[in-house]
Design an enzyme around this catalytic site. Structure first.
Site, PDB file in Angstrom:
ATOM      1  N   GLY A  97       0.897   3.843  -3.006  1.00 52.12           N
ATOM      2  CA  GLY A  97      -0.095   4.890  -3.223  1.00 52.12           C
ATOM      3  C   GLY A  97      -0.481   5.657  -1.974  1.00 52.12           C
ATOM      4  O   GLY A  97      -1.297   6.572  -2.033  1.00 52.12           O
ATOM      5  N   HIS A  98       0.080   5.324  -0.816  1.00 54.36           N
ATOM      6  CA  HIS A  98      -0.324   5.970   0.447  1.00 54.36           C
ATOM      7  C   HIS A  98       0.906   6.444   1.192  1.00 54.36           C
ATOM      8  O   HIS A  98       1.307   5.807   2.167  1.00 54.36           O
ATOM      9  CB  HIS A  98      -1.114   4.985   1.299  1.00 54.36           C
ATOM     10  N   PHE A  99       1.522   7.436   0.893  1.00 57.57           N
ATOM     11  CA  PHE A  99       1.389   8.388  -0.195  1.00 57.57           C
ATOM     12  C   PHE A  99       2.702   8.427  -0.933  1.00 57.57           C
ATOM     13  O   PHE A  99       3.747   8.386  -0.292  1.00 57.57           O
ATOM     14  CB  PHE A  99       1.035   9.768   0.354  1.00 57.57           C
ATOM     15  N   ILE A 132       2.914   6.623   4.492  1.00 58.05           N
ATOM     16  CA  ILE A 132       2.291   6.584   5.817  1.00 58.05           C
ATOM     17  C   ILE A 132       1.445   5.321   5.901  1.00 58.05           C
ATOM     18  O   ILE A 132       0.653   5.036   4.999  1.00 58.05           O
ATOM     19  CB  ILE A 132       1.418   7.829   6.066  1.00 58.05           C
ATOM     20  N   PHE A 186       0.811  -1.227   0.000  1.00 54.12           N
ATOM     21  CA  PHE A 186       0.000   0.000   0.000  1.00 54.12           C
ATOM     22  C   PHE A 186       0.838   1.268   0.000  1.00 54.12           C
ATOM     23  O   PHE A 186       0.337   2.342  -0.318  1.00 54.12           O
ATOM     24  CB  PHE A 186      -0.973   0.020   1.185  1.00 54.12           C
TER      25      PHE A 186
END
Length: 176
Positions: A53-55, A60, A50
């Site tokens: 895309g986060h971020f 985070i 993840f």
């Protein structure tokens, strides 16, 4: 907490939880006392899927996954306290109250989840949870979990599709 340390390694966790990569969020149980508390660890790696895309540029750990990690810790505590599930049973996350996030969790952090049994009533078990990094609180919440009953055996049902003629679905209007 007790001075008699109980630990669980990943093999034992895999035996208790149905979660698997990329959704297994408990790496090890550091200590627990059946019916009381459990302390577990999640090692946060930059390789978590993840983080793409986060971020981008500022990875985070998603807050909802902090809550999920705490919920998985409550599941382990419930299994160790109440026994393994019967075939067809499921232990699932039923609710959350008062979730608060205090600071971000980032790659390289070692997140410690501490969950405590509060009470059980009408099939719902209530727990409190705290997640910490380097002794600093990152998240707190009250969580509810439920143990489902075994599903009844499915009957053999033959489903026959309705036969629909194209002219009934899309009637052709002929001009006179």
């Amino acid at each position: 907490m007790t001075t008699d340390t109980h630990t669980l390694h990943i093999e034992e966790i895999l035996d208790l939880l149905p979660h698997r990569f990329p959704f297994l969020l408990v790496d090890r149980v550091l200590d627990f006392e059946e019916g009381k508390f459990l302390r577990a660890v999640k090692n946060v790696s930059f390789n978590e899927p993840f983080f793409q895309g986060h971020f981008p540029g500022k990875p985070i750990f998603p807050g909802v996954l902090i809550l999920e990690a705490m919920a998985q810790a409550t599941g382990i505590l419930a299994f160790k306290s109440r026994g393994k599930l019967e075939p067809g049973e499921l232990y699932y996350f039923a609710g959350i109250d008062e979730a608060r996030f205090k600071r971000p969790v980032v790659p390289g952090d070692q997140m410690i989840m501490e969950v405590e049994f509060v009470k059980e009533r009408r099939g719902l078990t209530r727990f409190t949870g705290v997640a910490k990094v380097d002794g600093e609180i990152v998240c707190t919440a009250t969580m509810m979990c439920a143990r489902s009953k075994p599903a009844a055996p499915a009957e053999s049902v033959v489903v026959k599709p309705d036969v629909v003629k194209p002219d009934v679905v899309n009637p052709v209007v002929k001009e006179s």
